[in-house]
Design a protein around this motif. Structure first.
Motif, PDB file in Angstrom:
ATOM      1  N   PHE A  14      -6.532  44.801 -29.468  1.00 54.46           N
ATOM      2  CA  PHE A  14      -5.978  43.855 -28.484  1.00 54.46           C
ATOM      3  C   PHE A  14      -4.883  44.518 -27.650  1.00 54.46           C
ATOM      4  CE2 PHE A  14      -2.872  40.323 -27.634  1.00 54.46           C
ATOM      5  CZ  PHE A  14      -3.594  39.750 -26.600  1.00 54.46           C
ATOM      6  N   LEU A  15      -4.082  45.377 -28.281  1.00 48.32           N
ATOM      7  CA  LEU A  15      -3.041  46.088 -27.551  1.00 48.32           C
ATOM      8  C   LEU A  15      -3.636  46.943 -26.446  1.00 48.32           C
ATOM      9  CD1 LEU A  15      -0.068  46.895 -27.250  1.00 48.32           C
ATOM     10  CD2 LEU A  15      -0.459  48.672 -28.974  1.00 48.32           C
ATOM     11  N   GLY A  20      -4.191  47.978 -20.696  1.00 48.81           N
ATOM     12  CA  GLY A  20      -5.071  48.171 -19.548  1.00 48.81           C
ATOM     13  C   GLY A  20      -4.850  47.124 -18.471  1.00 48.81           C
ATOM     14  N   SER A  21      -4.632  45.887 -18.871  1.00 51.18           N
ATOM     15  CA  SER A  21      -4.383  44.813 -17.907  1.00 51.18           C
ATOM     16  C   SER A  21      -3.080  45.034 -17.160  1.00 51.18           C
ATOM     17  CB  SER A  21      -4.346  43.460 -18.630  1.00 51.18           C
ATOM     18  OG  SER A  21      -5.565  43.195 -19.286  1.00 51.18           O
ATOM     19  N   ALA A  22      -2.125  45.734 -17.787  1.00 51.30           N
ATOM     20  CA  ALA A  22      -0.830  45.986 -17.157  1.00 51.30           C
ATOM     21  C   ALA A  22      -0.927  46.960 -15.989  1.00 51.30           C
ATOM     22  CB  ALA A  22       0.156  46.519 -18.192  1.00 51.30           C
ATOM     23  N   ILE A 156     -11.764  51.462 -30.260  1.00 56.63           N
ATOM     24  CA  ILE A 156     -11.963  50.237 -29.482  1.00 56.63           C
ATOM     25  C   ILE A 156     -10.778  50.008 -28.545  1.00 56.63           C
ATOM     26  CG2 ILE A 156     -12.123  47.721 -29.647  1.00 56.63           C
ATOM     27  CD1 ILE A 156     -13.791  48.082 -32.155  1.00 56.63           C
ATOM     28  N   ALA A 157      -9.557  50.304 -29.016  1.00 56.74           N
ATOM     29  CA  ALA A 157      -8.379  50.141 -28.164  1.00 56.74           C
ATOM     30  C   ALA A 157      -8.455  51.057 -26.946  1.00 56.74           C
ATOM     31  CB  ALA A 157      -7.111  50.432 -28.965  1.00 56.74           C
ATOM     32  N   ALA A 186      -5.393  40.136 -20.133  1.00 55.47           N
ATOM     33  CA  ALA A 186      -5.001  40.207 -21.546  1.00 55.47           C
ATOM     34  C   ALA A 186      -5.724  39.136 -22.359  1.00 55.47           C
ATOM     35  CB  ALA A 186      -3.493  40.053 -21.673  1.00 55.47           C
ATOM     36  N   ALA A 187      -5.881  37.951 -21.772  1.00 58.23           N
ATOM     37  CA  ALA A 187      -6.531  36.843 -22.486  1.00 58.23           C
ATOM     38  C   ALA A 187      -7.976  37.180 -22.840  1.00 58.23           C
ATOM     39  CB  ALA A 187      -6.479  35.579 -21.637  1.00 58.23           C
TER      40      ALA A 187
END
Length: 261
Positions: A14-15, A20-22, A156-157, A186-187
């Motif tokens: 998830f991190l 990546g979204s940032a 996966i991260a 992120a969601a």
């Protein structure tokens, strides 16, 4: 209290999506098509290698007592995983990148929401894959180590980072504010820790049939690769960049699994 290894396995993937979204805060304009192809190809390569080394091979190793039929649990689990994702693909409303044709059950959801659903849909098997390995390790399975769980979570991260950017950047280029685009990106990855935890809660049921469940997760991940990621990395004008980065991603995950597993 949850063990550190479990927390790492659940939240590291998830991190990757969050980081990546940032990118939406640092990059301006639309993501170049070549970059998007590269990132998609890389993600496809990581998921394919993880399916083989982290899931299918361990599933067959744990079925050695079946002799020449050691492939059977992996075969059955693989097909059930593919058919499960096929059913979700038909039921859940979602929209693939660079497409204006929604898939799944007809609904009145907006384009941005359906884009998030598309990424969340293929993040689910990734969370399940980590949860299955964690369940096997916690049950004391000799073929699964904490290092193998960590290798899968890190792999996966790494592939989630480009996925987070792929979802948040187009939202921003379509006029959405950076903060909202980041939150939606992120969601899309929040389903991974949820899938991992739910799988862990079912550990008592899953452990006796672990080879089948490992292969199930592999089949679900491979469905996403073939149905979504490979077409996206290949669409448009002919280019080999997606294939090159697919190989890069496959190699990175293979090295991680062998070196850490």
């Amino acid at each position: 209290m949850m063990r550190p290894e479990v927390l790492q396995g659940v939240f590291i993937p998830f991190l990757g999506t969050v980081l990546g979204s940032a990118f939406v805060f640092f990059l301006k304009g639309a993501m170049p098509r070549a970059v998007q192809r590269s990132l998609t190809g890389f993600a496809a390569g990581v998921m394919t290698a993880a399916s083989v080394w982290s899931l299918l091979i361990p599933a067959m190793d744990q079925s050695e007592h079946l002799g020449k039929l050691a492939f059977l649990p992996a075969f059955i689990g693989l097909w059930v995983g593919v058919l499960f994702l096929l059913a979700l693909d038909r039921l859940i409303p979602h929209l693939h990148m660079n497409s204006d044709c929604p898939e799944g059950h007809a609904c009145g959801l907006g384009k941005s929401t359906m884009l998030v659903f598309a990424v969340a849909l293929h993040n689910l098997p990734e969370g399940m894959a980590v949860g299955v390995l964690l369940a096997g390790w916690l049950a004391g399975n000799e073929t699964i180590s904490s290092a193998a769980v960590l290798a899968l979570a890190i792999g996966i991260a790494i592939q989630n980072m480009p996925e987070g950017a792929i979802i948040s950047m187009p939202l921003k280029s379509n006029g959405m504010k950076s903060g909202k685009a980041f939150l939606l990106g992120a969601a899309s990855g929040a389903v991974e820790p949820i899938g991992a935890v739910l799988t862990l809660l079912l550990a008592g049921i899953l452990t006796p049939v672990l080879p089948y469940v490992l292969a199930f997760a592999a089949g679900a991940m491979l469905y996403v690769v073939v149905e979504e990621l490979i077409p996206e990395m290949s669409e448009g004008d002919h280019s080999n960049i997606g294939v090159i980065f697919f190989t890069v991603g496959f190699s990175v995950m293979m090295m991680l699994d062998v070196a850490l597993g």
